[in-house]
Design a protein around this motif. Structure first.
Motif, PDB file in Angstrom:
ATOM      1  N   ILE A  57       0.851  -1.184   0.000  1.00 42.86           N
ATOM      2  CA  ILE A  57       0.000   0.000   0.000  1.00 42.86           C
ATOM      3  C   ILE A  57       0.884   1.229   0.000  1.00 42.86           C
ATOM      4  O   ILE A  57       1.719   1.403   0.884  1.00 42.86           O
ATOM      5  CB  ILE A  57      -0.896   0.046   1.255  1.00 42.86           C
ATOM      6  CG1 ILE A  57      -1.678  -1.258   1.403  1.00 42.86           C
ATOM      7  CG2 ILE A  57      -1.838   1.224   1.198  1.00 42.86           C
ATOM      8  CD1 ILE A  57      -2.411  -1.347   2.723  1.00 42.86           C
ATOM      9  N   THR A 103      -0.293   8.498  -0.195  1.00 43.05           N
ATOM     10  CA  THR A 103       0.251   9.748  -0.715  1.00 43.05           C
ATOM     11  C   THR A 103       0.907  10.562   0.400  1.00 43.05           C
ATOM     12  O   THR A 103       1.808  11.340   0.147  1.00 43.05           O
ATOM     13  CB  THR A 103      -0.843  10.609  -1.369  1.00 43.05           C
ATOM     14  OG1 THR A 103      -1.831  10.894  -0.394  1.00 43.05           O
ATOM     15  CG2 THR A 103      -1.466   9.893  -2.535  1.00 43.05           C
ATOM     16  N   SER A 127      -9.465  -2.643   0.568  1.00 40.99           N
ATOM     17  CA  SER A 127      -9.044  -1.925  -0.623  1.00 40.99           C
ATOM     18  C   SER A 127      -8.703  -0.479  -0.299  1.00 40.99           C
ATOM     19  O   SER A 127      -7.813   0.096  -0.881  1.00 40.99           O
ATOM     20  CB  SER A 127     -10.120  -1.993  -1.698  1.00 40.99           C
ATOM     21  OG  SER A 127     -11.340  -1.521  -1.196  1.00 40.99           O
ATOM     22  N   HIS A 128      -9.413   0.095   0.680  1.00 42.85           N
ATOM     23  CA  HIS A 128      -9.172   1.498   1.003  1.00 42.85           C
ATOM     24  C   HIS A 128      -9.110   1.702   2.511  1.00 42.85           C
ATOM     25  O   HIS A 128      -9.607   0.887   3.271  1.00 42.85           O
ATOM     26  CB  HIS A 128     -10.298   2.363   0.437  1.00 42.85           C
ATOM     27  CG  HIS A 128     -10.428   2.253  -1.040  1.00 42.85           C
ATOM     28  ND1 HIS A 128      -9.390   2.497  -1.894  1.00 42.85           N
ATOM     29  CD2 HIS A 128     -11.481   1.914  -1.825  1.00 42.85           C
ATOM     30  CE1 HIS A 128      -9.792   2.320  -3.132  1.00 42.85           C
ATOM     31  NE2 HIS A 128     -11.050   1.954  -3.122  1.00 42.85           N
ATOM     32  N   ASN A 180      -7.939   0.476 -12.481  1.00 44.54           N
ATOM     33  CA  ASN A 180      -8.028   0.419 -11.024  1.00 44.54           C
ATOM     34  C   ASN A 180      -7.934   1.826 -10.466  1.00 44.54           C
ATOM     35  O   ASN A 180      -7.742   2.777 -11.214  1.00 44.54           O
ATOM     36  CB  ASN A 180      -6.919  -0.471 -10.445  1.00 44.54           C
ATOM     37  CG  ASN A 180      -5.552   0.055 -10.766  1.00 44.54           C
ATOM     38  OD1 ASN A 180      -5.177   1.139 -10.330  1.00 44.54           O
ATOM     39  ND2 ASN A 180      -4.793  -0.685 -11.546  1.00 44.54           N
ATOM     40  N   HIS A 181      -8.050   1.927  -9.162  1.00 47.52           N
ATOM     41  CA  HIS A 181      -7.963   3.258  -8.555  1.00 47.52           C
ATOM     42  C   HIS A 181      -7.412   3.159  -7.140  1.00 47.52           C
ATOM     43  O   HIS A 181      -7.385   2.083  -6.543  1.00 47.52           O
ATOM     44  CB  HIS A 181      -9.346   3.903  -8.528  1.00 47.52           C
ATOM     45  CG  HIS A 181     -10.318   3.154  -7.684  1.00 47.52           C
ATOM     46  ND1 HIS A 181     -11.231   2.272  -8.221  1.00 47.52           N
ATOM     47  CD2 HIS A 181     -10.510   3.108  -6.344  1.00 47.52           C
ATOM     48  CE1 HIS A 181     -11.938   1.739  -7.244  1.00 47.52           C
ATOM     49  NE2 HIS A 181     -11.527   2.224  -6.091  1.00 47.52           N
ATOM     50  N   LYS A 182      -6.968   4.300  -6.647  1.00 46.92           N
ATOM     51  CA  LYS A 182      -6.483   4.392  -5.270  1.00 46.92           C
ATOM     52  C   LYS A 182      -7.319   5.454  -4.578  1.00 46.92           C
ATOM     53  O   LYS A 182      -7.675   6.457  -5.199  1.00 46.92           O
ATOM     54  CB  LYS A 182      -5.028   4.846  -5.246  1.00 46.92           C
ATOM     55  CG  LYS A 182      -4.125   4.036  -6.134  1.00 46.92           C
ATOM     56  CD  LYS A 182      -3.328   3.051  -5.337  1.00 46.92           C
ATOM     57  CE  LYS A 182      -2.621   2.084  -6.253  1.00 46.92           C
ATOM     58  NZ  LYS A 182      -1.413   1.520  -5.668  1.00 46.92           N
ATOM     59  N   GLU A 236      -7.757   7.415  -0.586  1.00 44.45           N
ATOM     60  CA  GLU A 236      -7.431   7.549   0.832  1.00 44.45           C
ATOM     61  C   GLU A 236      -8.330   8.624   1.409  1.00 44.45           C
ATOM     62  O   GLU A 236      -8.532   9.660   0.787  1.00 44.45           O
ATOM     63  CB  GLU A 236      -5.985   7.999   1.027  1.00 44.45           C
ATOM     64  CG  GLU A 236      -4.968   7.028   0.488  1.00 44.45           C
ATOM     65  CD  GLU A 236      -3.677   7.738   0.110  1.00 44.45           C
ATOM     66  OE1 GLU A 236      -3.284   8.687   0.809  1.00 44.45           O
ATOM     67  OE2 GLU A 236      -3.099   7.356  -0.915  1.00 44.45           O
ATOM     68  N   THR A 240       0.394   8.043  -5.388  1.00 41.11           N
ATOM     69  CA  THR A 240       0.884   6.833  -4.729  1.00 41.11           C
ATOM     70  C   THR A 240       1.857   6.084  -5.626  1.00 41.11           C
ATOM     71  O   THR A 240       2.712   5.365  -5.149  1.00 41.11           O
ATOM     72  CB  THR A 240      -0.276   5.887  -4.377  1.00 41.11           C
ATOM     73  OG1 THR A 240      -0.968   5.551  -5.569  1.00 41.11           O
ATOM     74  CG2 THR A 240      -1.225   6.550  -3.417  1.00 41.11           C
ATOM     75  N   GLU A 241       1.730   6.241  -6.932  1.00 40.02           N
ATOM     76  CA  GLU A 241       2.527   5.442  -7.860  1.00 40.02           C
ATOM     77  C   GLU A 241       3.925   5.994  -8.127  1.00 40.02           C
ATOM     78  O   GLU A 241       4.785   5.278  -8.581  1.00 40.02           O
ATOM     79  CB  GLU A 241       1.798   5.310  -9.202  1.00 40.02           C
ATOM     80  CG  GLU A 241       0.447   4.656  -9.102  1.00 40.02           C
ATOM     81  CD  GLU A 241       0.520   3.135  -9.164  1.00 40.02           C
ATOM     82  OE1 GLU A 241       0.938   2.621 -10.194  1.00 40.02           O
ATOM     83  OE2 GLU A 241       0.141   2.487  -8.166  1.00 40.02           O
TER      84      GLU A 241
END
Lengths: 146, 146
Positions: A67, A70, A85-86, A120-122, A124, B70-71
């Motif tokens: 994981i 940011t 996932s989150h 896909n996505h992120k 937070e 994040t990437e």
DNA sequence: CTCGGTGCAAACTCTTTGCATTGAC
DNA sequence: GTCAATGCAAAGAGTTTGCACCGAG
């Protein structure tokens, strides 16, 4: 120690088992440094390079999930058996709360037509947990009354 | 150069103006290294420490927004005049597409009752832009036919 | 026995810090 | 003239790479 479903093509080494053991006992995702600290506690030894290579192997084998947040420069790791996932992360205590129903699942089709295909996505979420919010309110009340 | 609304409490220095000029011409967020490269191109000089301190000052003055993905390990910067909050990022060409309507705006109240008070959130969407998706499809077709 | 995993050192990227000098107001 | 901004060097965190040795299969 009882590694129910260890992939047969993944060598079961001391270091990798140590990593999995640490992550199994963790209540939230751990950084490489935290994992190192835990392993060293058990009078086991580990080097950064070996740890990262071990983690890479475990991530590739899909035993571990990486994981990247940011807000923090260090990556976190958790067993992929926990299907998170989150996370919602407290701005004060940094505790992480898993979010199980993802708000983007229904939303993704809405932007998919814009000449962009979503893979896909992120996500937070940042805020305050109940305990820390209470502390903040108490503190601001105290300051007002003095 | 014509800096319409430069905060009066922010010293208007050579470095800070150079940063703003570069960001003004950028079509997407830039990393510190990219900003440095652009500034050096104009026969201007800049040191990493100065750049980061300049960026910090501009971010504090809310002229510039810092984006942490994040990437990628490096932070990105953009003028805060572009009111972007989220991006869709192409996994192939890394191009970034601004997402103007945020899917979480209506969703946040749904998790807010879980003893967690949301202050803000980060979201990144990954996938393929139209051009890169086409290239991928063409490539896989070519491989199938040979 | 073999090949991948590990110990260890060193490098690498991104960013920050310290201090003397410079320049904006 | 004053104090904050800058030039420059050096360090710091997190991570990766190179190579010889070791140990799991």
């Amino acid at each position: 120690m009882t590694d129910s479903k260890w992939p047969k093509d993944l060598k079961k080494t001391r270091v990798r088992q140590a990593i999995v053991n640490v992550l199994r006992e963790a209540s939230s995702p751990l950084s490489a440094l935290q994992i190192t600290t835990e392993i060293l506690k058990s009078n086991d030894k580990i080097w950064p390079s070996t740890l990262y290579r071990g983690l890479d192997a475990l991530v590739s084998a899909e035993l571990v999930r990486r994981i990247a947040l940011t807000e923090s420069s260090a990556a976190l790791y958790e067993l992929s058996t926990h299907r998170h996932s989150h996370y919602a992360i407290c701005l004060d205590c940094r505790k992480m709360f898993a979010i199980h129903n993802c708000p983007l699942t229904n939303y993704e089709p809405l932007i998919a037509d814009k000449d962009f295909t979503i893979m896909n996505h992120k996500m937070e979420i940042y805020g305050y947990c109940g305990a820390c919010l209470k502390k903040r309110i108490d503190k601001s009340n105290r300051e007002r009354n003095q």
